[in-house]
Write an enzyme that holds these catalytic residues in place. Structure first.
Site, PDB file in Angstrom:
ATOM      1  N   CYS A  35      -2.809  -0.436   7.152  1.00  8.25           N
ATOM      2  CA  CYS A  35      -1.857   0.665   7.294  1.00  8.25           C
ATOM      3  C   CYS A  35      -2.022   1.374   8.637  1.00  8.25           C
ATOM      4  O   CYS A  35      -1.036   1.849   9.214  1.00  8.25           O
ATOM      5  CB  CYS A  35      -2.006   1.640   6.129  1.00  8.25           C
ATOM      6  SG  CYS A  35      -1.522   0.851   4.560  1.00  8.25           S
TER       7      CYS A  35
ATOM      8  N   HIS B 203       0.862  -1.180   0.000  1.00  8.97           N
ATOM      9  CA  HIS B 203       0.000   0.000   0.000  1.00  8.97           C
ATOM     10  C   HIS B 203       0.901   1.234   0.000  1.00  8.97           C
ATOM     11  O   HIS B 203       2.115   1.132   0.194  1.00  8.97           O
ATOM     12  CB  HIS B 203      -0.889  -0.007   1.234  1.00  8.97           C
ATOM     13  CG  HIS B 203      -1.926  -1.081   1.223  1.00  8.97           C
ATOM     14  ND1 HIS B 203      -3.083  -0.989   1.952  1.00  8.97           N
ATOM     15  CD2 HIS B 203      -1.981  -2.274   0.579  1.00  8.97           C
ATOM     16  CE1 HIS B 203      -3.814  -2.068   1.761  1.00  8.97           C
ATOM     17  NE2 HIS B 203      -3.162  -2.867   0.944  1.00  8.97           N
TER      18      HIS B 203
ATOM     19  N   CYS C  19      -6.166   2.468   5.546  1.00  7.50           N
ATOM     20  CA  CYS C  19      -6.973   1.271   5.799  1.00  7.50           C
ATOM     21  C   CYS C  19      -6.548   0.667   7.141  1.00  7.50           C
ATOM     22  O   CYS C  19      -5.612   1.132   7.789  1.00  7.50           O
ATOM     23  CB  CYS C  19      -6.769   0.274   4.658  1.00  7.50           C
ATOM     24  SG  CYS C  19      -5.108  -0.462   4.623  1.00  7.50           S
TER      25      CYS C  19
ATOM     26  N   SER D 161      -7.366   8.286   3.798  1.00  9.69           N
ATOM     27  CA  SER D 161      -7.444   7.712   5.139  1.00  9.69           C
ATOM     28  C   SER D 161      -6.876   6.295   5.122  1.00  9.69           C
ATOM     29  O   SER D 161      -7.250   5.483   4.276  1.00  9.69           O
ATOM     30  CB  SER D 161      -8.906   7.693   5.607  1.00  9.69           C
ATOM     31  OG  SER D 161      -9.016   7.102   6.876  1.00  9.69           O
TER      32      SER D 161
ATOM     33  N   GLU E  45       1.272   3.650   2.198  1.00 13.45           N
ATOM     34  CA  GLU E  45       1.943   3.858   3.478  1.00 13.45           C
ATOM     35  C   GLU E  45       3.037   2.824   3.714  1.00 13.45           C
ATOM     36  O   GLU E  45       4.107   3.162   4.211  1.00 13.45           O
ATOM     37  CB  GLU E  45       0.926   3.819   4.625  1.00 13.45           C
ATOM     38  CG  GLU E  45      -0.122   4.910   4.561  1.00 13.45           C
ATOM     39  CD  GLU E  45      -1.365   4.542   3.753  1.00 13.45           C
ATOM     40  OE1 GLU E  45      -2.390   5.230   3.920  1.00 13.45           O
ATOM     41  OE2 GLU E  45      -1.319   3.578   2.959  1.00 13.45           O
TER      42      GLU E  45
END
Length: 148
Positions: A85, A55, A82, A80, A57
């Protein structure tokens, strides 16, 4: 030192656009030191790498490499985070998360705030437009990304 969230969000947006240009999901992130230095930057690479764990992040976090402590770092992300993360942010004690938008996806940032992470939600229209357009054009890829 006060961080310039707007400038840092631009770094994450550059990463998101890069991911989109590569045929992936346009979510970008950067891990930032207390002095504003970019420690690592990255984007969602699930499609490009065939790896569901990459992802935005996590890509930025991995590229930052080992750091002795994360309390004074900030994760800047276009969307935002998940639950996966959010867990990374909590697990490593990242002290702050700056979020471009939570309109298209409301992840785990409330939970992070409840557990002592400073959450800054910018409601950035560019981040929202980028994700709204992507979800409209590639709903199957979006729903795969969020596990639906």
């Amino acid at each position: 030192m006060t961080l310039d969230y707007s400038s840092l969000l631009q770094v994450a947006l550059e990463e998101a656009r890069l991911g989109l240009a590569e045929g992936g999901i346009p979510i970008g992130a950067a891990l930032v030191g207390p002095d504003g230095q970019i420690l690592g930057r990255g984007h969602n690479r699930r499609v490009q790498d065939g790896d569901p764990s990459v992802h935005g992040e996590t890509d930025a976090f991995r590229k930052a490499g080992r750091i002795r402590g994360y309390r004074d770092t900030t994760m800047v992300t276009t969307l935002s985070p998940c639950w996966y993360c959010s867990g990374l942010i909590r697990q490593f004690g990242i002290g702050r998360v700056v979020i471009g938008e939570a309109t298209t996806f409301h992840g785990g940032h409330d939970w992070l705030a409840e557990h002592g992470v400073e959450v800054v939600l910018l409601d950035d229209p560019e981040c929202t437009a980028l994700m709204t357009e992507f979800i409209k054009e590639r709903p199957e890829l979006w729903f795969e990304d969020i596990g639906e």
